[in-house]
Write an enzyme that holds these catalytic residues in place. Structure first.
Site, PDB file in Angstrom:
ATOM      1  N   SER A 142      24.526  39.400 -40.498  1.00  0.00           N
ATOM      2  CA  SER A 142      24.960  40.263 -41.609  1.00  0.00           C
ATOM      3  C   SER A 142      24.862  39.456 -42.894  1.00  0.00           C
ATOM      4  CB  SER A 142      26.418  40.680 -41.399  1.00  0.00           C
ATOM      5  OG  SER A 142      26.927  41.300 -42.564  1.00  0.00           O
ATOM      6  N   TYR A 154      35.424  39.218 -39.659  1.00  0.00           N
ATOM      7  CA  TYR A 154      34.013  39.617 -39.514  1.00  0.00           C
ATOM      8  C   TYR A 154      33.099  38.561 -40.138  1.00  0.00           C
ATOM      9  CZ  TYR A 154      29.862  42.666 -39.873  1.00  0.00           C
ATOM     10  OH  TYR A 154      28.603  43.211 -39.774  1.00  0.00           O
TER      11      TYR A 154
HETATM   12  P1  NAP Z   1      27.738  50.887 -35.255  1.00  0.00           P
HETATM   13  O1  NAP Z   1      27.169  52.115 -35.869  1.00  0.00           O
HETATM   14  O2  NAP Z   1      29.220  50.741 -35.206  1.00  0.00           O
HETATM   15  O3  NAP Z   1      27.138  50.722 -33.761  1.00  0.00           O
HETATM   16  C1  NAP Z   1      27.537  49.630 -32.980  1.00  0.00           C
HETATM   17  C2  NAP Z   1      27.420  49.994 -31.524  1.00  0.00           C
HETATM   18  O4  NAP Z   1      27.906  48.881 -30.773  1.00  0.00           O
HETATM   19  C3  NAP Z   1      28.280  51.201 -31.154  1.00  0.00           C
HETATM   20  O5  NAP Z   1      27.544  52.070 -30.312  1.00  0.00           O
HETATM   21  C4  NAP Z   1      29.454  50.560 -30.439  1.00  0.00           C
HETATM   22  O6  NAP Z   1      30.018  51.397 -29.433  1.00  0.00           O
HETATM   23  C5  NAP Z   1      28.793  49.369 -29.780  1.00  0.00           C
HETATM   24  N1  NAP Z   1      29.765  48.383 -29.369  1.00  0.00           N
HETATM   25  C6  NAP Z   1      30.945  48.041 -29.945  1.00  0.00           C
HETATM   26  N2  NAP Z   1      31.578  47.117 -29.217  1.00  0.00           N
HETATM   27  C7  NAP Z   1      30.778  46.863 -28.151  1.00  0.00           C
HETATM   28  C8  NAP Z   1      30.895  46.021 -27.031  1.00  0.00           C
HETATM   29  N3  NAP Z   1      31.986  45.240 -26.825  1.00  0.00           N
HETATM   30  N4  NAP Z   1      29.892  46.014 -26.120  1.00  0.00           N
HETATM   31  C9  NAP Z   1      28.825  46.801 -26.296  1.00  0.00           C
HETATM   32  N5  NAP Z   1      28.653  47.645 -27.316  1.00  0.00           N
HETATM   33  C10 NAP Z   1      29.628  47.673 -28.240  1.00  0.00           C
HETATM   34  O7  NAP Z   1      27.183  49.596 -35.974  1.00  0.00           O
HETATM   35  P2  NAP Z   1      25.819  49.315 -36.782  1.00  0.00           P
HETATM   36  O8  NAP Z   1      26.117  49.542 -38.212  1.00  0.00           O
HETATM   37  O9  NAP Z   1      24.663  49.967 -36.140  1.00  0.00           O
HETATM   38  O10 NAP Z   1      25.766  47.733 -36.588  1.00  0.00           O
HETATM   39  C11 NAP Z   1      24.930  47.094 -35.646  1.00  0.00           C
HETATM   40  C12 NAP Z   1      24.969  45.600 -35.909  1.00  0.00           C
HETATM   41  O11 NAP Z   1      24.569  45.355 -37.264  1.00  0.00           O
HETATM   42  C13 NAP Z   1      26.354  44.972 -35.780  1.00  0.00           C
HETATM   43  O12 NAP Z   1      26.228  43.682 -35.222  1.00  0.00           O
HETATM   44  C14 NAP Z   1      26.843  44.885 -37.204  1.00  0.00           C
HETATM   45  O13 NAP Z   1      27.808  43.869 -37.371  1.00  0.00           O
HETATM   46  C15 NAP Z   1      25.559  44.588 -37.923  1.00  0.00           C
HETATM   47  N6  NAP Z   1      25.560  44.940 -39.344  1.00  0.00           N
HETATM   48  C16 NAP Z   1      25.690  46.225 -39.758  1.00  0.00           C
HETATM   49  C17 NAP Z   1      25.655  46.505 -41.115  1.00  0.00           C
HETATM   50  C18 NAP Z   1      25.728  47.898 -41.673  1.00  0.00           C
HETATM   51  O14 NAP Z   1      25.762  48.042 -42.911  1.00  0.00           O
HETATM   52  N7  NAP Z   1      25.736  48.939 -40.862  1.00  0.00           N
HETATM   53  C19 NAP Z   1      25.506  45.464 -42.036  1.00  0.00           C
HETATM   54  C20 NAP Z   1      25.394  44.160 -41.570  1.00  0.00           C
HETATM   55  C21 NAP Z   1      25.410  43.908 -40.216  1.00  0.00           C
HETATM   56  P3  NAP Z   1      31.281  52.333 -29.815  1.00  0.00           P
HETATM   57  O15 NAP Z   1      30.840  53.231 -30.923  1.00  0.00           O
HETATM   58  O16 NAP Z   1      31.574  53.036 -28.535  1.00  0.00           O
HETATM   59  O17 NAP Z   1      32.370  51.403 -30.258  1.00  0.00           O
END
Ligand code: NAP
Length: 258
Positions: A142, A154
């Site tokens: 991130s 985080y």
């Molecule tokens: P998201 O929409 O919240 O999706 C994350 C997925 O991971 C969800 O399906 C969630 O399941 C699942 N998850 C949570 N805990 C888990 C576990 N213990 N084991 C397996 N799966 C699990 O997040 P996203 O925005 O796509 O983010 C994906 C990655 O990008 C993350 O690592 C995040 O930190 C990183 N990131 C995101 C952003 C952003 O702006 N979106 C920015 C920087 C970095 P549930 O929904 O059932 O909890």
């Protein structure tokens, strides 16, 4: 036509039920990979199924909590039982936790660390033995791991993930396994859907491209890092953030002097 050469390759994506993980799983399958999409849900999440019919490769779904060591061994055994190797791993699953420095508890730190850091360690430990030379691991960091950021647990977890990535690149490189990290900025996903308007506006003001990113824009970079097109790239970190982390705070000065 450039071939991404993902045909016949097996790639595991964690947290693939929605958001970036789902987009990565879909794009990898469309590019010819056999994708093992994993998430917490016992049944295949709706967002993952959509679009998979157009896939050139195959997409199978398995339940996996990345913080569960036994779950990872179960996945590795199942992959072995299918007679497959693993050619790619995307440690995408992550959770956020928004407490600030003076309020964060040890429990907050542990909860985020277990998923964002330990989850990736366990994935590498369980699946790298099934990898041969030419395999690739992508960790999803991130911009919070590149600069200071307001949610302390985080932020600390994403900086820790960078350390893990560099150790893994160093230790797995001699086996021909590459390890790289992508650092998304503000990407439109369920994770950011509830972001306060102030957070959105301030982030846009710090982003040279002046917009948020899409899940497909992250998935494209992940695809590149998994493909042989990046065969001499390891230990690298790639922001996918519209330039947010690139200016070290100088954008507000530049904007003010217009
Ligand atoms: P998201 O929409 O919240 O999706 C994350 C997925 O991971 C969800 O399906 C969630 O399941 C699942 N998850 C949570 N805990 C888990 C576990 N213990 N084991 C397996 N799966 C699990 O997040 P996203 O925005 O796509 O983010 C994906 C990655 O990008 C993350 O690592 C995040 O930190 C990183 N990131 C995101 C952003 C952003 O702006 N979106 C920015 C920087 C970095 P549930 O929904 O059932 O909890």
């Amino acid at each position: 036509m450039v071939s991404l050469q993902l045909e016949g390759r097996t790639v595991v994506v964690t947290g693939a039920g929605q958001g970036q993980g789902a987009a990565e799983a879909r794009l990898l399958a469309e590019s010819g990979a056999r994708v093992i999409a994993t998430d917490l849900s016992a049944v295949i999440p709706a967002g993952l199924g959509a679009g998979s019919s157009a896939s050139a490769g195959a997409l199978v779904y398995r339940q996996l909590d990345v913080s569960d060591e036994a779950g990872w061994s179960g996945l590795a055994s199942w992959i072995r039982s299918q007679g497959w190797q693993v050619d790619g791993l995307v440690n995408n699953a992550g959770i956020t936790q928004r407490s600030r420095l003076l309020d964060a508890s040890v429990a907050d730190l542990k909860k985020v660390y277990e998923v964002n850091v330990a989850g990736s360690v366990l994935g590498i430990q369980a699946l790298s033995p099934l990898m041969r030379s030419g395999s690739s691991i992508v960790n999803v960091g991130s911009v919070a791991g590149l600069t200071a950021h307001y949610p302390v647990a985080y932020t600390a977890s994403k900086w820790a993930l960078r350390g893990l990535s560099q150790v893994a690149a160093m230790e797995l490189g001699p086996r021909g396994i590459r390890v790289n990290t992508v650092h998304p900025g503000f990407i439109e996903t369920p994770m950011t859907a509830g972001a306060k308007p102030e957070f959105r506006q301030s982030t846009l003001a710090e982003t040279p491209l002046g917009r948020t990113g899409s899940v497909e824009e992250v998935a494209g970079v992940v695809l590149f890092l998994l493909s042989p097109l990046s065969s001499f790239v390891t230990g690298a970190e790639m922001p996918v953030d519209g330039g947010q982390a690139s200016h070290g705070g100088a954008k507000s000065i530049s904007d003010a002097l217009h």
